[in-house]
Enzyme design. Structure first.
Site, PDB file in Angstrom:
ATOM      1  N   HIS A   1       0.744  -1.140   0.041  1.00 56.12           N
ATOM      2  CA  HIS A   1       0.125   0.284  -0.012  1.00 56.12           C
ATOM      3  C   HIS A   1       0.884   1.336  -0.075  1.00 56.12           C
ATOM      4  O   HIS A   1       0.539   2.386   0.459  1.00 56.12           O
ATOM      5  CB  HIS A   1      -0.977  -0.166   0.998  1.00 56.12           C
ATOM      6  CG  HIS A   1      -1.704  -1.294   1.522  1.00 56.12           C
ATOM      7  ND1 HIS A   1      -3.057  -1.515   0.894  1.00 56.12           N
ATOM      8  CD2 HIS A   1      -1.453  -2.249   2.257  1.00 56.12           C
ATOM      9  CE1 HIS A   1      -3.059  -2.685   1.294  1.00 56.12           C
ATOM     10  NE2 HIS A   1      -2.336  -3.273   2.202  1.00 56.12           N
TER      11      HIS A   1
ATOM     12  N   SER B   1      15.220  22.024 -15.274  1.00 61.58           N
ATOM     13  CA  SER B   1      13.986  22.802 -15.387  1.00 61.58           C
ATOM     14  C   SER B   1      14.264  24.232 -15.988  1.00 61.58           C
ATOM     15  O   SER B   1      15.410  24.515 -15.679  1.00 61.58           O
ATOM     16  CB  SER B   1      13.231  22.917 -14.067  1.00 61.58           C
ATOM     17  OG  SER B   1      12.315  24.135 -14.146  1.00 61.58           O
TER      18      SER B   1
ATOM     19  N   LYS C   1      16.327  21.907 -10.000  1.00 66.48           N
ATOM     20  CA  LYS C   1      15.671  20.700 -10.429  1.00 66.48           C
ATOM     21  C   LYS C   1      16.493  19.706 -11.045  1.00 66.48           C
ATOM     22  O   LYS C   1      17.227  19.920 -11.900  1.00 66.48           O
ATOM     23  CB  LYS C   1      14.416  21.042 -11.500  1.00 66.48           C
ATOM     24  CG  LYS C   1      13.191  21.530 -10.729  1.00 66.48           C
ATOM     25  CD  LYS C   1      12.468  20.886  -9.588  1.00 66.48           C
ATOM     26  CE  LYS C   1      11.672  19.483 -10.019  1.00 66.48           C
ATOM     27  NZ  LYS C   1      10.414  20.181 -10.716  1.00 66.48           N
TER      28      LYS C   1
ATOM     29  N   GLU D   1       9.535   8.967 -16.557  1.00 62.86           N
ATOM     30  CA  GLU D   1       8.315   9.349 -16.579  1.00 62.86           C
ATOM     31  C   GLU D   1       7.726   8.792 -18.325  1.00 62.86           C
ATOM     32  O   GLU D   1       6.641   8.340 -18.499  1.00 62.86           O
ATOM     33  CB  GLU D   1       7.987  10.878 -16.424  1.00 62.86           C
ATOM     34  CG  GLU D   1       8.364  11.234 -15.200  1.00 62.86           C
ATOM     35  CD  GLU D   1       8.479  12.570 -14.830  1.00 62.86           C
ATOM     36  OE1 GLU D   1       7.608  13.400 -14.543  1.00 62.86           O
ATOM     37  OE2 GLU D   1       9.692  13.304 -15.151  1.00 62.86           O
TER      38      GLU D   1
END
Ligand code: ARG
Length: 469
Positions: free
Chosen positions: A165, A287, A293, A300
């Site tokens: 979970h 970024s 970043k 992704e």
């Protein structure tokens, strides 16, 4: 492409029956050459086998066959060297190659299509392509497995939280976690290879348009020449079916799903909140506005591409499921979906291997997280059962009360709770029991076969290395 476009190649191959040219949009929707030119190797291979068989059967002369073989070899060189004049008016790779052959060798070229149809031709070409692509994808998965096993070996006893979970459950080792993906990739490989083997069973060539051929063709010979076990036993099935591609795509989608789950974990692990891992510069992006970043874009995109590969399977399944027998042009769209799926899979795999090979792990952060959330509570319950013969349900209840007590006192790890506190809940709990509650001891003690104990992880690593030989 307009009708006046010189590259349109003029009259259609099937133009004899028609007085007028097709509409531009008709040609645009119908032409598949931009996509199916990728089948050129298989198309030439199939044509060479077919022509040789026609000659052996006395259906064409040996001279014509010799011209065809030489002509096809020259065309293969032209395509390989980027010199082939592809034409949309000639619709697809089959007609492009056949027309070029006739251009080069004359009348013999016009005899090549005897006893076959584009329907059995495309089914054969596409099957050969798909079989090869499935085997290559399986080879790629093997590379991923090797990369994962290497990293697992380096981190066989590094402790991290195991989750259910996404809540801290029990400590595990990073090596164990990485090997989970090696096991998934192994099943993915077996499924892909299995689908390729199944596809190799029957050769569609010679089924002709749908009903078979009137010529005395020898389908055994062409089937064997192309690496199939036998000719397809039903000509309608041979030209109408694409389940070989569906099976491969379904298996590819499952493999992509596994890549996506690993990618998802990389996204989590590399977030500042987890801080378990850092991607190398080569596999990070920045970024445009936030200078600090370091983004896991490749991971992704692997997630997104997995969705697309699953959709490619779903699209082909939907295309095939409403078609009456035998061939229908809907089937032409099988190739773009399949090619895209394999291209996206290959790119995902390369990216995943690159990330895995070069990412670094933060031992302290993983260990610290592993100890959080009273992750060794089960170890205490197991001790109560093992050493005191307490029934497990009761042990669970006692341990639960101890966890509650630790929480009340703000003690972060069970091992840091004083013995007096343990004994306030159950006086039988001793120092030896308390000492078992470190994450190291927890992991070491899960030493059943397939468990997370470093010794068991190393055993599996050895097994994989043996398997890779
Ligand atoms: N380009 C076609 C395809 O990929 C080849 C078969 C065409 N057959 C036909 N009857 N129009 O499906």
């Amino acid at each position: 492409m307009s009708k006046s476009d010189p590259s349109s190649g003029g009259q259609q191959m099937w133009g004899g029956r028609f007085a007028a040219q097709p509409d531009d949009a008709m040609q645009a929707i119908n032409a598949s050459i931009d996509v199916d030119q990728r089948l050129w190797r298989e198309d030439i291979e199939g044509s060479k086998a077919h022509a040789a068989m026609l000659a052996a059967q006395g259906i064409i002369t040996a001279e014509d066959n010799a011209k065809i073989q030489a002509g096809l070899d020259q065309i293969a060189a032209e395509i390989a060297e980027g010199r082939f004049p592809f034409s949309r008016a000639l619709e697809d790779i089959h007609l492009n190659i056949e027309a070029r052959l006739t251009e080069r060798i004359g009348e013999a070229g016009k005899r090549l299509h005897t006893g076959r149809s584009r329907n059995d031709q495309v089914a054969t070409d596409f099957k050969l392509w798909t079989m090869r692509a499935a085997r290559e994808a399986a080879d790629g998965l093997r590379m991923l497995q090797k990369a994962l096993v290497k990293r697992a070996d380096e981190h066989a006893d590094w402790i991290m939280p195991g989750f259910t979970h996404l809540q801290t459950a029990q400590p595990v080792t990073l090596g164990h976690h990485l090997l989970a993906y090696v096991a998934m990739a192994e099943r993915d490989r077996v499924r892909l290879i299995g689908a390729a083997l199944e596809a190799a069973w029957e050769c569609p060539l010679g089924a002709a348009a749908l009903a078979g051929s009137t010529f005395p063709i020898d389908r055994e010979t062409t089937a064997h020449a192309l690496g199939f076990h036998a000719p397809a036993g039903n000509s309608l099935d041979a030209v109408a079916s694409r389940d070989f591609a569906l099976a491969v795509l379904a298996n590819l989608a499952i493999a992509a799903t596994h890549l996506s789950r690993l990618a998802e974990e990389i996204v989590l692990w590399t977030s500042p909140q987890f801080g378990f891992a850092t991607l190398s510069d080569a596999w990070s992006t920045g970024s445009s506005i936030m200078p600090q970043k370091r983004n896991p874009d490749a991971a992704e995109l692997i997630r997104a591409k997995a969705a697309r590969i699953g959709a490619d399977f779903a699209a082909l399944n939907a295309i095939v499921q409403k078609l009456p027998l035998a061939y229908a042009k809907d089937l032409q769209e099988d190739k773009q979906l399949t090619f895209n799926a394999f291209d996206n899979f290959a790119l995902s795999l390369t990216s995943m291997i690159g990330m895995i090979e070069t990412m670094t792990f933060n031992r302290a952060a993983m260990r610290e997280a592993a100890a959080r959330g009273y992750s060794t509570a089960t170890d205490l319950a197991d001790w109560l059962v093992r050493d005191l013969k307490t029934p497990f349900r009761e042990a669970h209840e006692i341990t639960g009360r101890i966890v509650r007590r630790a929480e009340q006192l703000g003690v972060r790890e069970l091992v840091d709770l004083s013995l007096a506190e343990f004994q306030a809940v159950d006086p039988r709990i001793n120092e030896a029991a308390r000492a078992l509650l470190t994450v190291e001891k927890s992991v070491e003690s899960r030493d059943c076969y397939g468990g997370t104990a470093p010794e068991r992880v190393r055993e599996q690593i050895a097994r994989w290395k043996e398997n890779f030989k």
